[in-house]
Design a protein around this motif. Sequence first.
Motif: not given
Ligand SMILES: Nc1ncnc2c1ncn2[C@@H]1O[C@H](COP(=O)(O)OP(=O)(O)O)[C@@H](O)[C@H]1O
Length: 200
Positions: A139, A180, A36, A33, A40
């Motif tokens: 988030r 992460v 998700s 999603l 990151t």
């Molecule tokens: N365990 C985790 N793994 C990845 N992201 C995390 C985690 N915990 C919190 N987050 C936060 O969730 C957000 C994920 O955003 P993003 O990476 O842009 O998601 P996507 O690319 O799937 O849209 C970031 O702000 C990141 O810091």
Amino acid sequence: MKENIISHNYQVSKTDRQEKNNHTSFLIWFTGLSGSGKSTIANVVEQELYKLGVKTYTLDGDNIRKGINSDLTFAPEDRTENIRRIAEIGNLMVDAGLVTLAAFVSPYKKDRENIKNIVKDVNFVEVYINTSVEECERRDVKGLYKKARAGEIKNMTGISAPYEAPENPDIEIKTEEKTVEEAVHDIMNFIKPKLKYSDE
Ligand SMILES: Nc1ncnc2c1ncn2[C@@H]1O[C@H](COP(=O)(O)OP(=O)(O)O)[C@@H](O)[C@H]1O
Ligand SMILES: Nc1ncnc2c1ncn2[C@@H]1O[C@H](COP(=O)(O)OS(=O)(=O)O)[C@@H](OP(=O)(O)O)[C@H]1O
């Protein structure tokens, strides 16, 4: 016309490029999603690969949906075309010898199956970033869930459009249970053995 396109036999092959790089090439596909954690986690995986001297490139919404796929919407048929084009680009990058990372919602099972047909199963690693819609909405990194709830965005995955979760991903990361760093560790453990180039 497709039948009039005759392939030229180029002498420098994918195998030659892999041998020169001293690693194999394949496509690591992150699905999940919005919010998700795909970007990151992909970002840190790429940094880890870079430290190992691996040649990489990351495809994501920024360099694809703002560029080559700027003509596509989030309607189902446009998402299908989005994923098909990205898979074709990924395939070229793998052919060029790069470990290619791709981070896309890619919500439809049939579209993800089609990636495997394009790049071939052996060159494809599916990483399911499994984060509940409740957590993604909490988030709300880009404020999109708020807009979707207000009816300002149609077809928002998880809210007003479906997400078909992978049944058998190569790797599943539950970001509500893992940091992460832990996620990257799991992914690196899976891909490191795949990097080994052997001409035997
Ligand atoms: N365990 C985790 N793994 C990845 N992201 C995390 C985690 N915990 C919190 N987050 C936060 O969730 C957000 C994920 O955003 P993003 O990476 O842009 O998601 P996507 O690319 O799937 O849209 C970031 O702000 C990141 O810091
Ligand atoms: N309706 C709707 N549904 C889902 N996502 C939306 C939507 N509208 C805009 N966005 C933003 O676009 C990013 C998703 O693009 P993708 O190319 O990954 O989508 S798809 O694979 O074609 O489904 C996604 O990026 P990420 O948050 O990085 O996943 C969103 O920021």
